[in-house]
Design a protein around this motif. Structure first.
Motif, PDB file in Angstrom:
ATOM      1  N   THR A  64       3.347 -11.988  -1.984  1.00  0.00           N
ATOM      2  CA  THR A  64       4.144 -10.859  -2.465  1.00  0.00           C
ATOM      3  C   THR A  64       3.485  -9.548  -2.079  1.00  0.00           C
ATOM      4  O   THR A  64       2.324  -9.508  -1.673  1.00  0.00           O
ATOM      5  CB  THR A  64       4.313 -10.901  -3.993  1.00  0.00           C
ATOM      6  N   ASP A  66       3.546  -6.911  -4.344  1.00  0.00           N
ATOM      7  CA  ASP A  66       3.495  -6.146  -5.598  1.00  0.00           C
ATOM      8  C   ASP A  66       2.361  -6.614  -6.505  1.00  0.00           C
ATOM      9  O   ASP A  66       2.547  -6.899  -7.685  1.00  0.00           O
ATOM     10  CB  ASP A  66       4.834  -6.200  -6.335  1.00  0.00           C
ATOM     11  N   TRP A  68       0.277  -4.859  -7.711  1.00  0.00           N
ATOM     12  CA  TRP A  68       0.107  -3.818  -8.731  1.00  0.00           C
ATOM     13  C   TRP A  68       0.661  -4.249 -10.086  1.00  0.00           C
ATOM     14  O   TRP A  68       0.199  -3.785 -11.134  1.00  0.00           O
ATOM     15  CB  TRP A  68       0.781  -2.522  -8.282  1.00  0.00           C
ATOM     16  N   ARG A  69       1.665  -5.145 -10.086  1.00  0.00           N
ATOM     17  CA  ARG A  69       2.278  -5.568 -11.345  1.00  0.00           C
ATOM     18  C   ARG A  69       1.285  -6.265 -12.275  1.00  0.00           C
ATOM     19  O   ARG A  69       1.508  -6.324 -13.484  1.00  0.00           O
ATOM     20  CB  ARG A  69       3.448  -6.517 -11.076  1.00  0.00           C
ATOM     21  N   CYS A  70       0.213  -6.767 -11.722  1.00  0.00           N
ATOM     22  CA  CYS A  70      -0.799  -7.443 -12.536  1.00  0.00           C
ATOM     23  C   CYS A  70      -1.698  -6.456 -13.266  1.00  0.00           C
ATOM     24  O   CYS A  70      -2.439  -6.838 -14.176  1.00  0.00           O
ATOM     25  CB  CYS A  70      -1.650  -8.362 -11.660  1.00  0.00           C
ATOM     26  N   HIS A  72      -0.533  -2.835 -13.870  1.00  0.00           N
ATOM     27  CA  HIS A  72       0.188  -1.706 -14.467  1.00  0.00           C
ATOM     28  C   HIS A  72       1.616  -2.095 -14.833  1.00  0.00           C
ATOM     29  O   HIS A  72       2.233  -2.922 -14.162  1.00  0.00           O
ATOM     30  CB  HIS A  72       0.224  -0.522 -13.490  1.00  0.00           C
ATOM     31  N   ARG A  73       2.129  -1.469 -15.886  1.00  0.00           N
ATOM     32  CA  ARG A  73       3.518  -1.702 -16.280  1.00  0.00           C
ATOM     33  C   ARG A  73       4.481  -0.948 -15.359  1.00  0.00           C
ATOM     34  O   ARG A  73       5.541  -1.452 -15.013  1.00  0.00           O
ATOM     35  CB  ARG A  73       3.732  -1.265 -17.729  1.00  0.00           C
ATOM     36  N   ASP A  74       4.118   0.278 -15.037  1.00  0.00           N
ATOM     37  CA  ASP A  74       4.961   1.087 -14.162  1.00  0.00           C
ATOM     38  C   ASP A  74       4.448   0.997 -12.733  1.00  0.00           C
ATOM     39  O   ASP A  74       3.247   0.845 -12.494  1.00  0.00           O
ATOM     40  CB  ASP A  74       4.957   2.549 -14.624  1.00  0.00           C
ATOM     41  N   ALA A  75       5.368   1.130 -11.790  1.00  0.00           N
ATOM     42  CA  ALA A  75       5.008   0.984 -10.381  1.00  0.00           C
ATOM     43  C   ALA A  75       3.974   2.017  -9.949  1.00  0.00           C
ATOM     44  O   ALA A  75       4.164   3.216 -10.146  1.00  0.00           O
ATOM     45  CB  ALA A  75       6.260   1.115  -9.521  1.00  0.00           C
ATOM     46  N   ARG A 118       0.092  -8.783 -17.999  1.00  0.00           N
ATOM     47  CA  ARG A 118       0.101 -10.232 -18.124  1.00  0.00           C
ATOM     48  C   ARG A 118      -0.991 -10.716 -19.072  1.00  0.00           C
ATOM     49  O   ARG A 118      -0.808 -11.669 -19.823  1.00  0.00           O
ATOM     50  CB  ARG A 118      -0.073 -10.888 -16.747  1.00  0.00           C
TER      51      ARG A 118
END
Length: 339
Positions: A64, A66, A68-70, A72-75, A118
């Motif tokens: 993937t 992304d 960053w999703r691990c 931060h909540r926001d992009a 997470r």
């Protein structure tokens, strides 16, 4: 051969299955959380330590774009993403401490808080990134390693709090007050705004201590501190100035506004109805001196402090349990604000 060199070998020789497997195994077994993004920003390595730190498995992240999703909540990009996207000029805005170049060109370090959605826990991470280039200097991948420094950061915050907070009341201490008054004076001068100051003193506190002892006196100060703090705006500062005296800094507040705040404080303390058998008043009260200045280069905050002190002395002299402005301040501010 270190982990960066192994990833270099993996990137340069993608078809060498034995070397590729060895590199993956090495990174998987590293105790330090680490992941690797290729030149497109696609996750190609996500080791077990990184899984434990983030709560996200490699199965979810690998392939993937992304990662960053691990964190931060926001992009928002990871530090590795910033390197790949040639956006390293944004690092200072995204991390709590400014990024600093490492000894080797292209290597970056930064620190900051991460949401860790997470894992369900906020963590303070130190991040290091190392670009991997081919023989011609073309970027092939970026390795990002992470260190969980939450405990160290929390200890630092606790020490800083001890350095600026009064141990009994939890309010700002004298050192914090002095620093804040100076900073607010400078800001008031730049923005051409009034700066107000209240000096609050507990009436007949010696007699209170004589009757209720130091434990009772401490409890009294704590309750008064809470009462004063409840009248503060976000940008105001209330400090324990010393003994039974408190100081309140009111940025961008006129004398009239400061007098209103002072009266609310006086009433709130009186409403606590703390019995004071050692004084003429039935309950504990406070006297308050208020002063306002229009900051100017030829003046300094010590003059504002002296004026507020004089007003406090006047309130005491007039019988306590009241607020007071010095006559000089009343005259000057009445002209400035039409009061």
């Amino acid at each position: 051969m270190n982990s960066t060199q192994q990833v270099q070998h993996l990137v340069d020789f993608p078809h060498a299955d034995g070397s590729q497997g060895y590199a993956f195994t090495l990174l998987e077994l590293l105790a330090i959380p680490a992941f690797v993004l290729d030149a497109r920003g696609r996750a190609i390595v996500w080791n077990r330590a990184c899984e434990r730190l983030t709560g996200a498995s490699g199965y979810e992240v690998l392939g993937t774009m992304d990662a960053w999703r691990c964190f931060h909540r926001d992009a928002r990009p990871t530090l590795a993403d910033l390197v790949i996207q040639q956006r390293t000029h944004e690092v200072a805005a995204l991390y709590d401490t400014h990024a600093r170049p490492c000894d080797e060109p292209g290597h970056l370090s930064a620190e900051g808080w991460c949401d860790m959605p997470r894992a369900g826990r906020r963590r303070y991470l130190a991040v290091d990134v190392s670009p991997i280039c081919d023989g011609s200097g073309r970027l092939k991948a970026v390795v990002e390693t992470l260190r969980d420094m939450t405990a160290e950061k929390q200890a630092q915050i606790a020490l800083e709090k001890l350095a600026t907070r009064d141990g009994l009341t939890g309010l700002a201490n004298r050192r914090c007050f002095d620093d804040t008054l100076h900073a607010e004076w400078q800001r008031a001068m730049r923005q051409q705004q009034p700066l107000s100051l209240l000096m609050v003193d507990v009436d007949n506190f010696k007699q209170y201590n004589d009757v209720y002892g130091h434990v009772g006196g401490d409890d009294c100060l704590q309750r008064i501190a809470g009462a004063v703090a409840k009248e503060m705006r976000t940008n105001d500062l209330v400090a324990r100035y010393g003994g039974e005296e408190f100081a309140v800094i009111l940025p961008n507040q006129s004398l009239k506004g400061a007098a209103i705040v002072a009266e609310r404080i006086r009433c709130r303390v009186e409403q606590l109805q703390l019995p004071n058998l050692g004084a003429a008043q039935q309950f504990v009260t406070v006297s308050i001196g208020a002063a306002t200045a229009l900051a100017a280069p030829e003046c300094d905050p010590s003059q504002l402090l002296a004026t507020a002190d004089a007003a406090l002395y006047r309130a005491k002299h007039m019988g306590r349990n009241r607020i007071s402005l010095t006559r000089e301040t009343e005259k000057i501010l009445s002209q400035a604000y039409g009061m």
